[in-house]
Design a protein around this motif. Structure first.
Motif, PDB file in Angstrom:
ATOM      1  N   UNK A   1     -20.915  -7.448 -35.124  1.00  0.00           N
ATOM      2  CA  UNK A   1     -21.717  -7.472 -33.901  1.00  0.00           C
ATOM      3  C   UNK A   1     -21.057  -6.653 -32.803  1.00  0.00           C
ATOM      4  N   UNK A   2     -21.876  -6.209 -31.851  1.00  0.00           N
ATOM      5  CA  UNK A   2     -21.397  -5.318 -30.788  1.00  0.00           C
ATOM      6  C   UNK A   2     -20.393  -5.975 -29.855  1.00  0.00           C
ATOM      7  N   UNK A   3     -20.387  -7.320 -29.767  1.00  0.00           N
ATOM      8  CA  UNK A   3     -19.480  -8.007 -28.847  1.00  0.00           C
ATOM      9  C   UNK A   3     -18.198  -8.509 -29.520  1.00  0.00           C
ATOM     10  N   UNK A   4     -17.942  -8.114 -30.747  1.00  0.00           N
ATOM     11  CA  UNK A   4     -16.758  -8.591 -31.468  1.00  0.00           C
ATOM     12  C   UNK A   4     -15.485  -8.078 -30.791  1.00  0.00           C
ATOM     13  N   UNK A   5     -14.584  -9.025 -30.491  1.00  0.00           N
ATOM     14  CA  UNK A   5     -13.357  -8.667 -29.775  1.00  0.00           C
ATOM     15  C   UNK A   5     -12.192  -9.504 -30.284  1.00  0.00           C
ATOM     16  N   UNK A   6     -11.039  -8.860 -30.417  1.00  0.00           N
ATOM     17  CA  UNK A   6      -9.772  -9.549 -30.674  1.00  0.00           C
ATOM     18  C   UNK A   6      -9.016  -9.555 -29.353  1.00  0.00           C
ATOM     19  N   UNK A   7      -8.949 -10.722 -28.698  1.00  0.00           N
ATOM     20  CA  UNK A   7      -8.301 -10.870 -27.401  1.00  0.00           C
ATOM     21  C   UNK A   7      -6.911 -11.462 -27.627  1.00  0.00           C
ATOM     22  N   UNK A   8      -5.887 -10.663 -27.375  1.00  0.00           N
ATOM     23  CA  UNK A   8      -4.507 -11.055 -27.696  1.00  0.00           C
ATOM     24  C   UNK A   8      -3.696 -11.252 -26.423  1.00  0.00           C
ATOM     25  N   UNK A   9      -3.489 -12.526 -26.046  1.00  0.00           N
ATOM     26  CA  UNK A   9      -2.631 -12.860 -24.910  1.00  0.00           C
ATOM     27  C   UNK A   9      -1.203 -12.972 -25.436  1.00  0.00           C
ATOM     28  N   UNK A  10      -0.679 -11.876 -25.925  1.00  0.00           N
ATOM     29  CA  UNK A  10       0.647 -11.827 -26.537  1.00  0.00           C
ATOM     30  C   UNK A  10       1.375 -10.583 -26.060  1.00  0.00           C
ATOM     31  N   UNK A  11       2.632 -10.493 -26.411  1.00  0.00           N
ATOM     32  CA  UNK A  11       3.412  -9.293 -26.108  1.00  0.00           C
ATOM     33  C   UNK A  11       3.213  -8.241 -27.187  1.00  0.00           C
ATOM     34  N   UNK A  12       1.978  -7.795 -27.365  1.00  0.00           N
ATOM     35  CA  UNK A  12       1.641  -6.791 -28.358  1.00  0.00           C
ATOM     36  C   UNK A  12       1.346  -7.406 -29.721  1.00  0.00           C
ATOM     37  N   UNK A  13       1.153  -6.516 -30.702  1.00  0.00           N
ATOM     38  CA  UNK A  13       0.889  -6.904 -32.084  1.00  0.00           C
ATOM     39  C   UNK A  13       1.935  -6.222 -32.957  1.00  0.00           C
ATOM     40  N   UNK A  14       2.607  -6.991 -33.800  1.00  0.00           N
ATOM     41  CA  UNK A  14       3.665  -6.487 -34.680  1.00  0.00           C
ATOM     42  C   UNK A  14       3.309  -6.823 -36.114  1.00  0.00           C
ATOM     43  N   UNK A  15       3.282  -5.806 -36.987  1.00  0.00           N
ATOM     44  CA  UNK A  15       2.926  -6.037 -38.381  1.00  0.00           C
ATOM     45  C   UNK A  15       4.134  -6.422 -39.221  1.00  0.00           C
ATOM     46  N   UNK A  16       3.882  -7.292 -40.179  1.00  0.00           N
ATOM     47  CA  UNK A  16       4.855  -7.647 -41.193  1.00  0.00           C
ATOM     48  C   UNK A  16       4.256  -7.396 -42.565  1.00  0.00           C
ATOM     49  N   UNK A  17       3.086  -6.744 -42.605  1.00  0.00           N
ATOM     50  CA  UNK A  17       2.365  -6.409 -43.833  1.00  0.00           C
ATOM     51  C   UNK A  17       1.354  -5.317 -43.478  1.00  0.00           C
ATOM     52  N   UNK A  18       0.669  -4.773 -44.482  1.00  0.00           N
ATOM     53  CA  UNK A  18      -0.361  -3.758 -44.256  1.00  0.00           C
ATOM     54  C   UNK A  18      -1.614  -4.427 -43.679  1.00  0.00           C
ATOM     55  N   UNK A  19      -2.147  -3.874 -42.583  1.00  0.00           N
ATOM     56  CA  UNK A  19      -3.270  -4.501 -41.871  1.00  0.00           C
ATOM     57  C   UNK A  19      -4.308  -3.444 -41.508  1.00  0.00           C
TER      58      UNK A  19
END
Length: 191
Positions: free
Chosen positions: A73-91
């Protein structure tokens, strides 16, 4: 070494689908906890990680499972109240708006793993751009409830049909004044 090329993307492994539909705090974080490698997390509306009103120690959101996070949907959002995003696997992030409204580490760090961004937008309400790093972060500080994963050996960022991102770096981000060199290989693919 940094390589810029356009190659076809590998097919994702089949897995289960987890739906995030409501606007409860940390619903996206809870979905990741339930997920297994190869799963797809579908976000309808806003998926939250962290909380605006929570006390922050600037910990990143660590995604330590090989998952696809896909908006529906057009309103899909990932809202992250964090200090960034860090991967530990393929995403893979696909068809979703990403919001990192905090000024602490407004970045997605591949951390030596594969990060695919397909049809992604930055939230228009965020005051700053989202930067991308093939490497990880330097920080000896322990975070409450968060384990910083060891980096992989090849930071691979693929950007396809995206808009409004900041800079892309082959190296890491220095969170504590240390050298920000990433010792693995770095590949950037823009399609």
């Amino acid at each position: 070494a940094l390589c810029i090329c356009a190659l076809p993307l590998p097919a994702a492994a089949a897995g289960n689908t987890i739906i995030v539909e409501d606007r409860e705090k940390n619903n996206l974080g809870a979905a990741l906890e339930k997920a297994q490698n190869g799963d797809t997390i579908i976000v309808r509306g806003t998926g939250h990680v962290g909380a605006k009103d929570a006390a922050s120690d600037s910990a990143p959101w660590v995604i330590d499972k090989a998952v696809t996070i896909k908006g529906e949907g057009a309103d899909a959002k990932a809202l992250c109240w964090t200090g960034g995003i860090l991967l530990g696997a393929d995403v893979t992030f696909e068809d979703i708006t990403i919001s990192l409204p905090s000024s602490i580490r407004n970045a997605i760090l591949a951390n030596g793993h594969s990060l695919v961004l397909r049809n992604i937008k930055k939230s228009s309400t965020d005051p700053h751009k989202i930067h991308l790093f093939c490497g990880g972060m330097t920080n000896d500080k322990p975070y409450t409830g968060v384990t910083i994963p060891a980096p992989g050996s090849h930071g691979n960022i693929t950007i396809e049909g995206c808009e409004s991102f900041g800079n892309v770096y082959a190296g890491s981000i220095s969170s504590d004044g240390k050298d920000n060199t990433f010792t693995g290989n770095a590949t950037l693919t823009i399609i």
